[in-house]
Design a protein around this motif. Structure first.
Motif, PDB file in Angstrom:
ATOM      1  N   ASN A 187      -0.943  -6.009  -6.962  1.00 18.62           N
ATOM      2  CA  ASN A 187      -1.743  -5.684  -5.786  1.00 18.62           C
ATOM      3  C   ASN A 187      -2.070  -4.188  -5.765  1.00 18.62           C
ATOM      4  O   ASN A 187      -3.203  -3.787  -5.456  1.00 18.62           O
ATOM      5  CB  ASN A 187      -0.996  -6.085  -4.516  1.00 18.62           C
ATOM      6  N   ALA A 188      -1.088  -3.364  -6.096  1.00 20.23           N
ATOM      7  CA  ALA A 188      -1.299  -1.911  -6.132  1.00 20.23           C
ATOM      8  C   ALA A 188      -2.391  -1.547  -7.135  1.00 20.23           C
ATOM      9  O   ALA A 188      -3.240  -0.689  -6.869  1.00 20.23           O
ATOM     10  CB  ALA A 188       0.005  -1.201  -6.492  1.00 20.23           C
ATOM     11  N   LEU A 189      -2.388  -2.200  -8.287  1.00 20.26           N
ATOM     12  CA  LEU A 189      -3.403  -1.937  -9.306  1.00 20.26           C
ATOM     13  C   LEU A 189      -4.790  -2.336  -8.822  1.00 20.26           C
ATOM     14  O   LEU A 189      -5.782  -1.659  -9.105  1.00 20.26           O
ATOM     15  CB  LEU A 189      -3.059  -2.684 -10.599  1.00 20.26           C
ATOM     16  N   ILE A 190      -4.864  -3.436  -8.075  1.00 23.25           N
ATOM     17  CA  ILE A 190      -6.159  -3.907  -7.577  1.00 23.25           C
ATOM     18  C   ILE A 190      -6.681  -2.999  -6.476  1.00 23.25           C
ATOM     19  O   ILE A 190      -7.837  -2.560  -6.513  1.00 23.25           O
ATOM     20  CB  ILE A 190      -6.052  -5.365  -7.083  1.00 23.25           C
ATOM     21  N   ILE A 191      -5.858  -2.679  -5.491  1.00 15.84           N
ATOM     22  CA  ILE A 191      -6.358  -1.911  -4.346  1.00 15.84           C
ATOM     23  C   ILE A 191      -6.625  -0.451  -4.705  1.00 15.84           C
ATOM     24  O   ILE A 191      -7.363   0.235  -3.998  1.00 15.84           O
ATOM     25  CB  ILE A 191      -5.406  -2.009  -3.134  1.00 15.84           C
ATOM     26  N   SER A 192      -6.036   0.020  -5.793  1.00 14.13           N
ATOM     27  CA  SER A 192      -6.287   1.404  -6.236  1.00 14.13           C
ATOM     28  C   SER A 192      -7.354   1.465  -7.322  1.00 14.13           C
ATOM     29  O   SER A 192      -7.773   2.553  -7.724  1.00 14.13           O
ATOM     30  CB  SER A 192      -5.000   2.012  -6.791  1.00 14.13           C
ATOM     31  N   ASN A 193      -7.775   0.302  -7.813  1.00 16.94           N
ATOM     32  CA  ASN A 193      -8.677   0.168  -8.956  1.00 16.94           C
ATOM     33  C   ASN A 193      -8.040   0.681 -10.249  1.00 16.94           C
ATOM     34  O   ASN A 193      -8.721   0.971 -11.216  1.00 16.94           O
ATOM     35  CB  ASN A 193     -10.011   0.879  -8.727  1.00 16.94           C
ATOM     36  N   GLY A 194      -6.707   0.758 -10.241  1.00 16.61           N
ATOM     37  CA  GLY A 194      -6.001   1.133 -11.451  1.00 16.61           C
ATOM     38  C   GLY A 194      -5.952   0.005 -12.461  1.00 16.61           C
ATOM     39  O   GLY A 194      -5.509   0.202 -13.600  1.00 16.61           O
ATOM     40  N   ILE A 195      -6.430  -1.183 -12.061  1.00 18.41           N
ATOM     41  CA  ILE A 195      -6.447  -2.336 -12.957  1.00 18.41           C
ATOM     42  C   ILE A 195      -7.308  -2.069 -14.188  1.00 18.41           C
ATOM     43  O   ILE A 195      -7.113  -2.672 -15.242  1.00 18.41           O
ATOM     44  CB  ILE A 195      -6.947  -3.592 -12.188  1.00 18.41           C
ATOM     45  N   GLN A 196      -8.255  -1.136 -14.057  1.00 12.84           N
ATOM     46  CA  GLN A 196      -9.124  -0.808 -15.195  1.00 12.84           C
ATOM     47  C   GLN A 196      -8.454   0.159 -16.160  1.00 12.84           C
ATOM     48  O   GLN A 196      -8.886   0.273 -17.319  1.00 12.84           O
ATOM     49  CB  GLN A 196     -10.439  -0.197 -14.682  1.00 12.84           C
ATOM     50  N   ASP A 197      -7.430   0.849 -15.720  1.00 15.67           N
ATOM     51  CA  ASP A 197      -6.843   1.927 -16.525  1.00 15.67           C
ATOM     52  C   ASP A 197      -5.526   1.556 -17.198  1.00 15.67           C
ATOM     53  O   ASP A 197      -5.114   2.217 -18.147  1.00 15.67           O
ATOM     54  CB  ASP A 197      -6.608   3.164 -15.644  1.00 15.67           C
TER      55      ASP A 197
ATOM     56  N   ALA B 271       0.823  -1.202   0.000  1.00 19.50           N
ATOM     57  CA  ALA B 271       0.000   0.000   0.000  1.00 19.50           C
ATOM     58  C   ALA B 271       0.861   1.257   0.000  1.00 19.50           C
ATOM     59  O   ALA B 271       0.550   2.245  -0.687  1.00 19.50           O
ATOM     60  CB  ALA B 271      -0.933  -0.006   1.212  1.00 19.50           C
ATOM     61  N   PHE B 272       1.953   1.224   0.776  1.00 14.77           N
ATOM     62  CA  PHE B 272       2.896   2.345   0.782  1.00 14.77           C
ATOM     63  C   PHE B 272       3.490   2.549  -0.612  1.00 14.77           C
ATOM     64  O   PHE B 272       3.538   3.666  -1.135  1.00 14.77           O
ATOM     65  CB  PHE B 272       4.006   2.080   1.798  1.00 14.77           C
ATOM     66  N   GLU B 273       3.926   1.463  -1.214  1.00 16.55           N
ATOM     67  CA  GLU B 273       4.554   1.532  -2.527  1.00 16.55           C
ATOM     68  C   GLU B 273       3.551   1.979  -3.600  1.00 16.55           C
ATOM     69  O   GLU B 273       3.907   2.727  -4.515  1.00 16.55           O
ATOM     70  CB  GLU B 273       5.135   0.166  -2.887  1.00 16.55           C
ATOM     71  N   ALA B 274       2.310   1.515  -3.480  1.00 16.54           N
ATOM     72  CA  ALA B 274       1.282   1.919  -4.442  1.00 16.54           C
ATOM     73  C   ALA B 274       1.156   3.433  -4.482  1.00 16.54           C
ATOM     74  O   ALA B 274       1.133   4.043  -5.561  1.00 16.54           O
ATOM     75  CB  ALA B 274      -0.059   1.285  -4.073  1.00 16.54           C
ATOM     76  N   GLN B 275       1.097   4.041  -3.304  1.00 13.86           N
ATOM     77  CA  GLN B 275       0.845   5.476  -3.220  1.00 13.86           C
ATOM     78  C   GLN B 275       2.084   6.314  -3.518  1.00 13.86           C
ATOM     79  O   GLN B 275       2.004   7.321  -4.224  1.00 13.86           O
ATOM     80  CB  GLN B 275       0.290   5.827  -1.841  1.00 13.86           C
ATOM     81  N   TYR B 276       3.238   5.896  -3.017  1.00 18.96           N
ATOM     82  CA  TYR B 276       4.417   6.764  -3.091  1.00 18.96           C
ATOM     83  C   TYR B 276       5.410   6.388  -4.197  1.00 18.96           C
ATOM     84  O   TYR B 276       6.268   7.195  -4.535  1.00 18.96           O
ATOM     85  CB  TYR B 276       5.120   6.789  -1.735  1.00 18.96           C
ATOM     86  N   HIS B 277       5.275   5.194  -4.744  1.00 21.85           N
ATOM     87  CA  HIS B 277       6.142   4.806  -5.857  1.00 21.85           C
ATOM     88  C   HIS B 277       5.382   4.814  -7.181  1.00 21.85           C
ATOM     89  O   HIS B 277       5.833   5.407  -8.166  1.00 21.85           O
ATOM     90  CB  HIS B 277       6.759   3.434  -5.611  1.00 21.85           C
ATOM     91  N   TYR B 278       4.229   4.172  -7.190  1.00 19.11           N
ATOM     92  CA  TYR B 278       3.445   4.085  -8.414  1.00 19.11           C
ATOM     93  C   TYR B 278       2.434   5.217  -8.567  1.00 19.11           C
ATOM     94  O   TYR B 278       1.794   5.340  -9.614  1.00 19.11           O
ATOM     95  CB  TYR B 278       2.714   2.744  -8.470  1.00 19.11           C
ATOM     96  N   ARG B 279       2.279   6.034  -7.522  1.00 18.73           N
ATOM     97  CA  ARG B 279       1.310   7.129  -7.525  1.00 18.73           C
ATOM     98  C   ARG B 279      -0.113   6.618  -7.769  1.00 18.73           C
ATOM     99  O   ARG B 279      -0.899   7.219  -8.497  1.00 18.73           O
ATOM    100  CB  ARG B 279       1.684   8.182  -8.583  1.00 18.73           C
TER     101      ARG B 279
END
Length: 221
Positions: A197-207, A49-57
């Motif tokens: 996991n980052a794509l799933i929890i952010s719903n970025g999997i659709q984009d 979750a940390f990496e999703a927000q601060y690395h992958y934005r």
């Protein structure tokens, strides 16, 4: 020999058996695990979750938790809800993850009074910036094969301090990782697992573009 890897209370140190020592060695050798970022006793979140927000934005987008109770297994319901985001994009992969998710509770072993041996499968080889006064700690160790019906060894002390949403993120990390290890037993980094996991929890999997998605799933095979 095993004591540097576990921190027990004084009474429990006197009760370590040979079988326990064998299990400790296994945790060290497995090489696959889930990490948390701990910044205080109560400020703990999954490294994914940390990496999703601060690395992958990618800002985590997780449903309100008020409808969920707060015990060890209720995070499964939230993980299942989040995983549904993958279904329209990749039904077969969703089905694989869902099957592993369905067995998570029975294959999880929660241990108290332990510190799991650190496993660095983050994939970082150089500079890594973390928030001030924060440390990466081992939350879960995933065995390659079942042992006494258990696959996931979990530090209950850290688990109980995780908010429900972060428990769900941890569960998703493990089921994604399990599928990746089945497809590629030589996998030695969780970088692609954490990105999925980052794509799933952010719903970025659709984009994510089709090209980028195929590149990601290729690295998970």
């Amino acid at each position: 020999m095993m004591r540097p890897f576990l921190v027990f209370s004084t009474l429990l140190i006197m009760m370590i058996s040979f079988a326990d020592a064998s299990m400790i060695r296994e945790w060290k050798e497995v090489g696959n695990g889930g990490n948390v970022l701990q910044c205080s006793r109560t400020n703990i979140w999954m490294f994914d979750a940390f990496e999703a927000q601060y690395h992958y934005r990618l800002k985590p987008s997780i449903p309100a938790q008020s409808i969920f109770a707060t015990n060890d297994l209720d995070a499964l319901s939230l993980a299942e809800l989040l995983l549904l985001r993958l279904q329209p994009r990749d039904f077969n992969r969703w089905q694989t993850y869902q099957n592993h998710l369905g067995r998570f509770a029975q294959e999880a072993e929660f241990l108290e009074h332990v510190t799991l041996a650190p496993i660095d499968d983050t994939g970082y080889t150089g500079y890594r910036a973390l928030p001030l006064n924060c440390q990466i700690k081992q939350l879960i160790v995933q065995r390659r094969t079942l042992q006494n019906g258990k696959r996931y060894v979990i530090n209950r002390r850290l688990w109980s301090r995780l908010p429900l949403d972060q428990q769900a993120v941890a569960i998703l990390h493990e089921v994604i990782y399990r599928a990746a290890l089945e497809a590629n037993p030589e996998l030695n980094t969780s970088a692609s697992v954490r990105y999925m996991n980052a794509l799933i929890i952010s719903n970025g999997i659709q984009d994510i573009s089709e090209f980028a998605y195929k590149e990601l799933t290729s690295s998970l095979r």
